[in-house]
Design a protein around this motif. Structure first.
Motif, PDB file in Angstrom:
ATOM      1  N   TYR B  21      -6.975   1.065   0.074  1.00  0.00           N
ATOM      2  CA  TYR B  21      -5.733   0.944   0.834  1.00  0.00           C
ATOM      3  C   TYR B  21      -5.841   1.901   2.022  1.00  0.00           C
ATOM      4  CZ  TYR B  21      -3.741  -0.923  -3.527  1.00  0.00           C
ATOM      5  OH  TYR B  21      -3.498  -1.662  -4.664  1.00  0.00           O
ATOM      6  N   ARG B  36      -4.936  -3.346   3.061  1.00  0.00           N
ATOM      7  CA  ARG B  36      -5.550  -3.145   1.743  1.00  0.00           C
ATOM      8  C   ARG B  36      -6.563  -4.256   1.505  1.00  0.00           C
ATOM      9  NH1 ARG B  36      -3.998  -6.670  -2.342  1.00  0.00           N
ATOM     10  NH2 ARG B  36      -2.160  -7.929  -1.883  1.00  0.00           N
ATOM     11  N   GLN B 154       3.256  -1.518  -4.570  1.00  0.00           N
ATOM     12  CA  GLN B 154       3.948  -2.675  -3.962  1.00  0.00           C
ATOM     13  C   GLN B 154       2.988  -3.375  -2.995  1.00  0.00           C
ATOM     14  OE1 GLN B 154       8.137  -1.685  -2.716  1.00  0.00           O
ATOM     15  NE2 GLN B 154       7.460   0.369  -3.250  1.00  0.00           N
ATOM     16  N   GLU B 155       2.281  -4.317  -3.492  1.00  0.00           N
ATOM     17  CA  GLU B 155       1.197  -4.916  -2.707  1.00  0.00           C
ATOM     18  C   GLU B 155       1.679  -5.649  -1.458  1.00  0.00           C
ATOM     19  OE1 GLU B 155      -1.349  -7.131  -5.352  1.00  0.00           O
ATOM     20  OE2 GLU B 155      -2.347  -5.254  -5.915  1.00  0.00           O
ATOM     21  N   ASP B 156       2.929  -6.133  -1.487  1.00  0.00           N
ATOM     22  CA  ASP B 156       3.437  -6.885  -0.334  1.00  0.00           C
ATOM     23  C   ASP B 156       3.606  -6.013   0.907  1.00  0.00           C
ATOM     24  OD1 ASP B 156       3.487  -9.014  -1.960  1.00  0.00           O
ATOM     25  OD2 ASP B 156       5.667  -9.079  -2.241  1.00  0.00           O
ATOM     26  N   LEU B 157       3.606  -4.700   0.721  1.00  0.00           N
ATOM     27  CA  LEU B 157       3.798  -3.808   1.873  1.00  0.00           C
ATOM     28  C   LEU B 157       2.552  -3.729   2.749  1.00  0.00           C
ATOM     29  CD1 LEU B 157       5.588  -0.745   0.175  1.00  0.00           C
ATOM     30  CD2 LEU B 157       6.629  -2.613   1.477  1.00  0.00           C
ATOM     31  N   TRP B 158       1.436  -4.192   2.232  1.00  0.00           N
ATOM     32  CA  TRP B 158       0.155  -3.997   2.911  1.00  0.00           C
ATOM     33  C   TRP B 158      -0.384  -5.320   3.422  1.00  0.00           C
ATOM     34  CZ3 TRP B 158      -1.659   1.191   2.257  1.00  0.00           C
ATOM     35  CH2 TRP B 158      -0.967   1.932   1.306  1.00  0.00           C
ATOM     36  N   GLU B 159      -1.060  -5.261   4.563  1.00  0.00           N
ATOM     37  CA  GLU B 159      -1.752  -6.458   5.058  1.00  0.00           C
ATOM     38  C   GLU B 159      -3.067  -6.592   4.285  1.00  0.00           C
ATOM     39  OE1 GLU B 159      -4.143  -7.882   9.065  1.00  0.00           O
ATOM     40  OE2 GLU B 159      -2.786  -6.168   9.211  1.00  0.00           O
ATOM     41  N   LEU B 160      -3.242  -7.736   3.667  1.00  0.00           N
ATOM     42  CA  LEU B 160      -4.456  -7.957   2.854  1.00  0.00           C
ATOM     43  C   LEU B 160      -5.625  -8.336   3.766  1.00  0.00           C
ATOM     44  CD1 LEU B 160      -5.742  -8.261   0.015  1.00  0.00           C
ATOM     45  CD2 LEU B 160      -5.048 -10.669   0.097  1.00  0.00           C
TER      46      LEU B 160
END
Lengths: 185, 165
Positions: B21, B36, B154-160
Motif C-alpha cells: 500500500y 495498493r 478499507q480497501e475501497d480507499l485505495w486505487e488498485l
C-alpha cells in the motif's frame, strides 16, 4: 521536427505509460509502446525525436532496444529510466547506445519535463548539425567542380554557379541557426 | 515550477500477502491513501536466485514509489521522505534479502531520502534497518500510524494497481 517534439515512451506497465502521457501530452507529441519490439515498429513508422525507455522489461531490455535503435539511420535522443542501479545496464547503454541521460524512478515531474525539453533541444541541434555537414560536403563538391571547369575551358556552366551560390546561402543560413550547437565551434 | 506541499510517502509491505500500500502523510499526520496492489504482487521473487530476487524487488518497489509520487504530484504534494515499512522480513527467502533491498533504496535514493522499517511482533514494535529517521517525521508518522492501519483495512480507499508479472 514538428511543432511539438515527438517522444516515444516504452514501459511494459501500462499505468506507468498512462501517468507519463498525462504529464507530457500538452508539451509533446507522445507515442507509447509496451515492449522493445513494438517500439521499433513505431520508430520505423514515425519521426521520433526522443526515445525514453524502461530498462527492465520482459523480452528486449531497454539497453538492447537502444542498441538496436542506434543501428538505424535516424537515431532519436535516447533516455533510459530504471528503478534500480544496475551498473551493467548503464555501462551497456552508455557504451553502445549513445545515451543522453539515465533517469531513476521516482522522478519529479518538473525535472522530467525539463529534461525532455533539453533532449528536444539536443535533437534540434543534431538535425541542424547533420544538415550542416551535408550542405558543407555539397558546397565543397560544387566548389571543386567550379575550379575544374575554370581550369578547363575557362567557362562556368550557369547551372553549376547557381547551385554553388544556393549551397553557400544554405550553409550561411545553417551557420547562423539558433539551433546550431555552439559547443562545436 | 509548481510549489508543492512536502509530505511523507509511506509504503506498507505485507510480506505474508506479498502486497503493498502507498499513502501520503502530511505534517499534520493527515493520512491520504493512494494506491495498493492485489495479493501476490511481490510473490514473483519467490524461488528465484538471490540476485534475481533483489533485482525484482528493487524494480517492483521503485515502481510503487513512482506511482505513489505520481499520485502525490497530482495532489499538489511532493515526497520529502519515503518510509518503507515491512511487517516482517521477506518470506521464503534468506533473511539478508530484506536488508539488501533496504540498503539499496537508502543508498540509491538520496532525494528524497528513504528510511526502511521492519515491524516486530506487534505493529508498535518498529525497527529501522536502513536510513535515518528524523525526529519530526518520526513523530508525525507515529501519530498517523493508527489511521494508516485503519485505512489498510478499507480497501475501497485505495486505487488498485494491477502490475504485470
Amino acid at each position: 521536427m514538428s511543432a511539438k517534439p515527438a517522444v516515444l515512451l516504452v514501459d511494459d506497465e501500462p499505468d506507468m505509460l498512462s501517468s507519463l502521457v498525462g504529464l507530457l501530452r500538452r508539451e509533446f507529441e507522445v507515442h507509447t509502446a509496451e515492449s522493445g519490439e513494438q517500439a521499433l515498429e513505431i520508430i520505423a513508422a514515425n519521426e521520433i525525436d526522443i526515445l525514453m525507455t524502461d530498462q527492465r522489461m520482459p523480452g528486449m531490455t531497454g539497453s538492447s532496444l537502444l542498441q538496436k535503435v542506434c543501428e538505424q539511420d535516424r537515431v532519436p535522443v535516447l533516455i533510459l529510466f530504471t528503478g534500480y542501479a544496475d551498473i551493467k545496464s548503464v555501462v551497456d547503454a552508455v557504451n553502445t547506445g549513445q545515451l543522453f541521460r539515465y533517469v531513476t524512478k521516482p522522478w519529479d515531474p518538473d525535472d522530467l519535463t525539463e529534461l525532455l525539453h533539453a533532449a528536444a533541444t539536443e535533437r534540434r541541434q543534431r538535425v541542424v548539425a547533420d544538415r550542416l555537414d551535408a550542405e558543407a560536403s555539397q558546397c565543397a563538391a560544387l566548389g571543386r567542380d567550379l575550379v575544374d571547369q575554370l581550369r578547363g575551358a575557362g567557362d562556368v556552366a550557369p547551372i553549376t554557379l547557381e547551385r554553388f551560390v544556393g549551397s553557400c546561402d544554405r550553409l550561411a543560413e545553417l551557420c547562423t541557426s539558433p539551433d546550431r550547437d555552439k559547443t562545436g565551434e | 515550477m509548481a510549489t508543492r506541499e512536502p509530505v511523507m510517502l509511506i509504503v506498507l509491505i505485507e510480506t505474508g500477502e506479498f502486497r503493498w500500500y502507498a499513502a501520503g502523510v502530511d505534517r499534520n499526520s493527515e493520512v491520504t491513501p493512494l494506491v495498493r496492489s492485489p495479493s501476490n504482487d511481490l510473490s514473483p521473487y519467490v524461488a528465484q536466485p538471490y540476485d534475481e530476487q533483489v533485482s525484482f524487488l528493487r524494480h517492483r518497489l521503485s515502481g510503487v514509489l513512482q506511482r505513489g509520487c505520481d499520485r502525490l504530484f497530482g495532489r499538489g504534494q511532493k515526497p520529502a521522505l519515503i518510509v518503507l515499512v515491512a511487517d516482517g522480513l521477506f518470506l521464503e527467502a534468506v533473511p539478508e534479502l530484506t536488508q539488501r533491498v533496504a540498503d539499496h533504496f537508502v543508498q540509491w535514493m538520496t532525494n528524497p531520502p528513504v528510511v526502511f522499517l521492519v515491524l516486530g511482533q506487534s505493529r508498535a514494535d518498529k525497527r529501522v534497518i536502513a536510513g535515518d529517521w528524523p525526529a519530526a517525521e518520526r513523530a508525525a508518522f507515529e501519530k498517523a500510524w493508527p489511521a494508516l492501519a485503519a485505512a489498510q483495512s478499507q480497501e475501497d480507499l485505495w486505487e488498485l494497481i494491477e502490475t504485470r508479472r
